[in-house]
Design a protein around this motif. Sequence first.
Motif, PDB file in Angstrom:
ATOM      1  N   ALA A  84       0.850  -1.012  -0.078  1.00 47.59           N
ATOM      2  CA  ALA A  84       0.093  -0.050   0.012  1.00 47.59           C
ATOM      3  C   ALA A  84       0.834   1.185   0.013  1.00 47.59           C
ATOM      4  N   GLU A  85       0.485   2.156  -0.912  1.00 51.06           N
ATOM      5  CA  GLU A  85       1.128   3.473  -0.868  1.00 51.06           C
ATOM      6  C   GLU A  85       0.358   4.448  -0.305  1.00 51.06           C
ATOM      7  N   ARG A  86       0.781   5.291   0.781  1.00 43.71           N
ATOM      8  CA  ARG A  86      -0.137   6.015   1.599  1.00 43.71           C
ATOM      9  C   ARG A  86      -0.660   7.271   0.662  1.00 43.71           C
ATOM     10  N   GLY A  87      -1.945   7.240   0.682  1.00 40.45           N
ATOM     11  CA  GLY A  87      -2.585   8.032  -0.202  1.00 40.45           C
ATOM     12  C   GLY A  87      -2.872   7.548  -1.647  1.00 40.45           C
ATOM     13  N   GLY A  88      -2.233   6.342  -1.883  1.00 38.93           N
ATOM     14  CA  GLY A  88      -2.423   5.871  -3.405  1.00 38.93           C
ATOM     15  C   GLY A  88      -2.981   4.430  -3.306  1.00 38.93           C
ATOM     16  N   GLU A  89      -2.579   3.678  -4.240  1.00 40.50           N
ATOM     17  CA  GLU A  89      -3.298   2.545  -4.527  1.00 40.50           C
ATOM     18  C   GLU A  89      -2.697   1.383  -3.567  1.00 40.50           C
TER      19      GLU A  89
END
Length: 661
Positions: free
Chosen positions: A97-102
């Motif tokens: 998981a990318e914070r604020g992303g997918e």
Amino acid sequence: MNRELPVFIRSLPLVLAGWVFAPLIPAHATELPLLFSDGAVLQRDQPLPVWGWAKPGSQITVTFDGGTAKTHASSSGEWRVELPVHAAGGPYELSVAERGGETLRVRDVLVGDVWLASGQSNMEFPVAKAQNARAEIARAGDAGIRHFKVPRSWSDKPEPRLAGGYWRAASPGNAGDFSAVGYFFARELRTRDSRVPIGIVDSTWGGSAIEAWMSAGMLGADATVAAEKIRAKGAAAAQAATQTRARIAAWNTAPPSPEAWAAAALEESGWAGISVPAQWETQGYAGMDGVAWYRKSFELSAPETKGELTLGLGQIDDSDRVWVNGQPVGGMDASWNVPRVYRVPAAALRVGRNTIAVQVTDLGAGGGMAGSAEQLYLRAAGGPLRSLAGEWKFRTADVRLSSTQDDINQVDTALYNAMIRPLQPYALRGTIWYQGEANAYPGAAFRYRDLFASMIRGWRADWSAPQLPFLWVQLAGFHSGGDTAGESPWAVLRESQSAALALPATAQALAIDIGESNDIHPRNKQEVGRRLALAARAVAYGESLVHSGPVFRAATFDDTKARITFDLQHSALAVRGGGRAVHGFELSGADGHFHPAQALIDGGAVVVSSEAVVQPQALRYAWNDDPKQADLINRDGLPASPFRAERTRATLPQQTKQETR
């Protein structure tokens, strides 16, 4: 030719590829290497590196079976974490998981043992071509065996990403495409412990030289020079493909049936001329695989049509179907090195003009009617040989261009850059290797010992694993035609492979007794996989068992004989077929000429003598490319490795002047 063993697919568009390009992904999108895809196998009992790419500076959270690791992408967008040691099991889900992303999710992940399978065509050789293939495929229903095929690819620089590939679990629907050696090796390990999944990463290319699998550093080469050589090969590939396309552009249709182009009365005005014997790739059709046709006419007198005619067509690469005057007279499949000799019945012959039609199917590399001019002939009943060498009529029917330049797999670093470097640092249990045929020629066979050791050390350094188990298959018996009275490049190559046993955590599986004289690709890959698994059980899993045949230890000489001792791994010497008399030994005197010798098992040793050698100075065993006569084994049925020794030095000899030529 069959040496390359690509999957042959009919009616594909003409393409040329090979350069590795990064996958097309949105800018700054979170990305994982293709090895981390659905169905993956991760290495048990080791820290697990997971890495990828994302927006520079972004926070990345990796979760696996309840464990979590976090990091930030670097300024160039790269990131890496290390998950803790995990026991065998699964299936699990890996999420990134990318914070604020997918969030990326990799499903059906197993934890077990991952083995890198690499080398040339005998490792690439698929289950579908192996012995008892139909039955083996039908029973391939073990989801605990998974296979990742790295596509053939090359690059002029070390690449971070693979050109393609995905994981597949073994099933009747797909196991036929798996590396046969890799699959049977995995199956043996699963028999040992069915609780441990096995993943095979298949990174192979038929016909490849060892130098192509090594980095510039391993070769002691200048990386800039190596890159330029690869670029030059790439440019040559593009130019050759353009020329090939131009040659076949007008031939965009296949015959309505083979019989249509085999007919005696066929208009040939649109056909080209081609020299025979010679592979078509050397005559303006570089990179072309598939189906093409040859035709040639000859004259017969009335008496010559009264009896059977013998037709010699050389060595056809790879498969053929042959007609005379529209009548089928023979054909062979996947037999690139077998001279064709067919009998033509008198009923198929005519007074005056007769026509030979040959449909050739090339499975990869080379292609066409090859061999020697002496192998191309016809002989009418009671008549002399008449040569068929020279110009034939030629045209294509159903062809494609190879996705790669055939000889790029010979170029230093080209395959390492695209097919090995992107795998790092994926955690491995070990490596299995089957390669050497491409280096089995004078000079190169001896140099192989240094290259092989350097590659093993280099790969281990790449994975930061100095004791990473490295297992290989010694070259099988095969009539290569390269032997001389004084030397055998294949025997020297085998000796070079054996020399690498001096490195820790290594072992070799012998195949010298299960080769096929007329086929460089022996089909009994089940036994190869079993022997590799024995080696793995000893080296990688620490079991105490007999995993190889007798290994030469020392030789002592007296005035009439030599006595040889072996490392027997708590087994005992034996002869295939029984008795004490061993075959395959030779002795030489001071003149250096070797003579067949008599050999007898004497306890844990073999005593060798020869009436033709009064005072032996040197000996050798199984010292040719296809030593069918060699029959020394242990009581477990595993063969002894070829070796040689001298009176003054009972170890691996130094390079001779002959070998450097």
